[in-house]
Scaffold this motif. Structure first.
Motif, PDB file in Angstrom:
ATOM      1  N   HIS A 107     -25.456  59.806  -3.400  1.00 32.07           N
ATOM      2  CA  HIS A 107     -26.929  60.102  -3.839  1.00 32.07           C
ATOM      3  C   HIS A 107     -27.957  59.230  -3.211  1.00 32.07           C
ATOM      4  O   HIS A 107     -28.933  59.472  -2.778  1.00 32.07           O
ATOM      5  CB  HIS A 107     -27.233  59.959  -5.510  1.00 32.07           C
ATOM      6  N   ALA A 108     -27.332  58.014  -2.841  1.00 35.71           N
ATOM      7  CA  ALA A 108     -28.014  57.010  -2.174  1.00 35.71           C
ATOM      8  C   ALA A 108     -28.323  57.540  -0.693  1.00 35.71           C
ATOM      9  O   ALA A 108     -29.194  57.259   0.017  1.00 35.71           O
ATOM     10  CB  ALA A 108     -27.495  55.508  -2.132  1.00 35.71           C
ATOM     11  N   ALA A 109     -27.062  58.033  -0.185  1.00 38.85           N
ATOM     12  CA  ALA A 109     -27.216  58.367   1.182  1.00 38.85           C
ATOM     13  C   ALA A 109     -28.091  59.672   1.442  1.00 38.85           C
ATOM     14  O   ALA A 109     -28.851  59.804   2.488  1.00 38.85           O
ATOM     15  CB  ALA A 109     -25.962  58.942   1.741  1.00 38.85           C
ATOM     16  N   MET A 117     -28.207  66.090 -12.868  1.00 37.77           N
ATOM     17  CA  MET A 117     -28.590  64.840 -13.565  1.00 37.77           C
ATOM     18  C   MET A 117     -27.677  63.694 -13.220  1.00 37.77           C
ATOM     19  O   MET A 117     -26.310  63.750 -12.812  1.00 37.77           O
ATOM     20  CB  MET A 117     -27.921  65.352 -14.964  1.00 37.77           C
ATOM     21  N   GLY A 118     -28.284  62.725 -13.063  1.00 35.13           N
ATOM     22  CA  GLY A 118     -27.539  61.563 -12.630  1.00 35.13           C
ATOM     23  C   GLY A 118     -27.944  61.252 -11.116  1.00 35.13           C
ATOM     24  O   GLY A 118     -27.491  60.272 -10.682  1.00 35.13           O
ATOM     25  N   ASN A 136     -25.682  57.924 -14.730  1.00 30.86           N
ATOM     26  CA  ASN A 136     -25.337  56.904 -13.569  1.00 30.86           C
ATOM     27  C   ASN A 136     -26.197  55.604 -13.707  1.00 30.86           C
ATOM     28  O   ASN A 136     -26.494  55.112 -12.737  1.00 30.86           O
ATOM     29  CB  ASN A 136     -25.776  57.703 -12.270  1.00 30.86           C
ATOM     30  N   CYS A 137     -26.514  55.139 -15.041  1.00 34.35           N
ATOM     31  CA  CYS A 137     -27.231  53.976 -15.201  1.00 34.35           C
ATOM     32  C   CYS A 137     -26.428  52.683 -14.577  1.00 34.35           C
ATOM     33  O   CYS A 137     -26.748  51.689 -14.739  1.00 34.35           O
ATOM     34  CB  CYS A 137     -27.538  53.606 -16.560  1.00 34.35           C
ATOM     35  N   THR A 139     -36.844  61.664  -9.683  1.00 38.92           N
ATOM     36  CA  THR A 139     -36.434  61.908 -10.932  1.00 38.92           C
ATOM     37  C   THR A 139     -34.991  62.334 -11.194  1.00 38.92           C
ATOM     38  O   THR A 139     -34.245  62.462  -9.805  1.00 38.92           O
ATOM     39  CB  THR A 139     -37.206  63.317 -11.135  1.00 38.92           C
ATOM     40  N   GLU A 140     -34.597  62.320 -12.383  1.00 35.07           N
ATOM     41  CA  GLU A 140     -33.409  63.157 -12.538  1.00 35.07           C
ATOM     42  C   GLU A 140     -33.540  64.323 -12.725  1.00 35.07           C
ATOM     43  O   GLU A 140     -34.411  64.944 -11.887  1.00 35.07           O
ATOM     44  CB  GLU A 140     -32.770  62.352 -13.767  1.00 35.07           C
ATOM     45  N   VAL A 141     -32.889  65.387 -13.431  1.00 37.63           N
ATOM     46  CA  VAL A 141     -33.039  66.600 -13.892  1.00 37.63           C
ATOM     47  C   VAL A 141     -33.137  66.961 -15.412  1.00 37.63           C
ATOM     48  O   VAL A 141     -32.513  66.307 -16.287  1.00 37.63           O
ATOM     49  CB  VAL A 141     -31.779  67.354 -13.194  1.00 37.63           C
TER      50      VAL A 141
END
Length: 576
Positions: free
Chosen positions: A56-58, A426-427, A457-458, A396-398
């Protein structure tokens, strides 16, 4: 010169202009991580808490910059942990290269420890993927992977490398002519989605111009392709010259200035009345870089029944896939709009625009602007925008919070709204915020999350803390899986099965555990105070913002219904 496969990976990444990779090490990928250690002055590696966070960061890095994002993982579970992030990028056409390492060639196919056929797993969710069985093919494969990821309609590409290939030695020659790689990608017959580009067809352009010039009630349906092609200025010029209202998909909410008189904001299931009715009553729908998602068209048989449809898209596979068209232009949106601009008439659609403006005035009346023991989601968006400014990235998340952000946040600059659209992951947002903040350190990121999504994913708070990233996370906390609870209220007889989240964690205490400042706000006045303090501190922060668990996302079109069939407010029976 002769170098190892792992060294080839580094050299090829540097060739491609990669400065940052996100990942998590493991046994099969150790050779590459050893080379990353030796080359830390050339490539920055960001260690995430989980491989999904790396993907997700990429993805966020790619969306913020337009460059190819890169993530890495080891074999087996490391590789499969990337799958959700790869699928997210695939659905939203994000250029991504995922590099995984597998067990040695002699162990493949034997159910070896941490072995997985990751190319088989990811075949449906990548634009293309490779397994490199000979070190002599490695450099060319990496170069082709980047070319495929960023060309035409972008998307993710996976490269799987057995561990012994990363240790093998071969002759390496630096890339001399990048265009040679672009020519070679055409040899891969099973690449999904458009790869090569050509000039827009003159016949298609002429037909498009005739449709536009002949329309009395045209409307633009802008999609994420506008942002991917960097066509925001062209879209603005096009809409203003032909005096056409602009409705937006979720992915295009930052492609057209929200406060522009022609902007009708989002269309579809949670779209505005102005957007949904403009499409319903139009005589020409001009879809630009959009894929006609089911969340946009609802009941396809009743979508834009009075209108002709003109579809402009880079991918010919999207034309007539979900909605039948009366004309199309296949090509890059930026090029197509630039070519069309001199061909269309400068006109005014005064009566049509007046009708659209009337629809824009009709908005749900069920939002309490000053709740005593919770915070209105619209106020949260307005407050963040006022304090953080238009250059701030919003992720945002979902869930409900995502829809509220799309409905209420007045985006005015391109690439400032980054969210998971097609897959609805989500996440997603926490990892994406990390990638964006690292890509754009001179700017700020505010992450708007729901408590249900954020808990997924906290663990990436560890990454935010370790790298001192000044991300402000606003958790719109309603102690519920709000979107699912909303459907249970409306369509499942208020049977709230497994959607109540009243068992923690305490977000302020969790923030403290990671060395991050935590705040709590239960009303508008408190939220404005703590958000201003958190944002101006220039440090990471979490704000536990209490939202009523029965706050709804309205308007709403029930699934499968026509988009003009909107629930604008709830009856007393629905709320009791």
């Amino acid at each position: 010169m002769k170098i190892t496969g792992s060294q080839i990976v580094i050299e090829c990444l540097v060739e491609q202009g990669v400065d940052t990779v996100f990942g998590y090490p493991g046994g099969a990928i150790l050779n590459i991580y050893d080379e990353l250690y030796k080359n830390e002055n050339r490539i920055r590696h960001i260690l995430t808490a989980h491989e999904q966070g790396a993907s997700h960061a990429a993805d966020g890095y790619a969306r913020a910059t337009g460059k190819v994002g890169v993530c890495m993982a080891t074999s087996g579970p490391g590789a499969t942990n990337l799958v959700t992030g790869i699928a997210t990028a695939y659905m939203d056409s994000v250029p991504l290269v995922a590099i995984t390492c597998n067990v040695g060639k002699s162990l493949l196919g034997k159910d070896s420890f941490q072995e997985i056929d990751i190319t088989g797993v990811t075949m449906p969710i990548t634009k293309h993927n490779f397994i490199v069985m000979d070190v002599k093919d490695l450099a060319q494969t990496i170069r082709e992977a980047f070319a495929i990821a960023r060309s035409g309609r972008p998307g993710p590409v996976l490269i799987d490398i057995p561990k012994d290939v990363t240790a093998a030695v071969t002759e390496f020659e630096p890339l001399k002519n990048p265009s040679d790689v672009d020519m070679l990608i055409s040899r891969h017959k099973n690449i999904k989605r458009a790869v090569t580009l050509s000039e827009p067809d003159e016949g298609q352009l002429k037909m498009a111009a005739e449709l536009i010039n002949g329309a009395k009630r045209p409307v633009i349906y802008a999609g994420g392709g506008v942002k991917i092609s960097g066509a925001e200025k062209e879209l603005l010029a096009f809409a203003e010259k032909a005096d056409i209202p602009v409705s937006e998909s979720l992915m295009a909410r930052d492609c057209f200035p929200s406060l522009h008189p022609l902007c009708t904001w989002m269309v579809g299931m949670h779209g505005t009345k102005a957007s949904n009715m403009a499409i319903t009553e139009s005589d020409l729908v001009i879809a630009i870089g959009a894929r006609f998602s089911d969340r946009v068209y609802g009941d396809s048989s009743k979508f834009a029944q009075h209108a002709k449809v003109l579809h402009i898209d880079i991918d010919p596979a999207e034309i007539n896939k979900n909605i039948s068209t009366d004309g199309c232009v296949v090509g890059d949106v930026k090029q197509v709009l630039a070519a069309l601009l001199p061909m269309i008439n400068a006109v005014k659609h005064d009566e049509w625009i007046s009708q659209v403006q009337e629809w824009k005035k009709e908005y749900p009346s069920c939002y309490d602007k000053n709740p005593k023991d919770s915070i209105n989601p619209k106020f949260i968006c307005e407050c963040i925008n006022r304090i953080a400014g238009e250059d701030t990235f919003i992720t945002t998340e979902v869930g409900q919070h995502q829809m509220w952000t799309a409905q209420f946040y007045p985006f005015s600059k391109p690439r400032t709204f980054i969210t998971s659209g097609g897959l609805g992951t989500m996440g997603y947002g926490t990892g994406a915020a990390i990638g964006i903040q690292l890509a754009k350190p001179e700017r700020r990121v505010v992450h708007i999350a729901g408590d249900g999504s954020f808990r997924m994913n906290c663990n990436e708070l560890a990454t935010i803390s370790h790298y001192n990233l000044p991300i402000v996370i606003v958790v719109e906390n309603n102690n519920a899986l709000g979107n699912v609870r909303m459907w249970q209220r409306l369509f499942y007889g208020k049977r709230f099965s497994q959607t109540t989240l009243d068992f923690g964690p305490d977000w302020v205490k969790l923030a403290d555990a990671y060395g991050i400042k935590g705040y709590r706000a239960t009303n508008a006045k408190e939220f404005e105070k703590v958000f201003a303090e958190a944002f101006k501190s220039g440090k990471a922060a979490i704000i536990d913002a209490r939202v009523d668990k029965d706050e709804m996302v309205l308007p709403m079109v029930p699934g499968g219904k026509p988009i003009y069939n909107m629930i604008m407010e709830l009856s007393k029976e629905m709320m009791d």
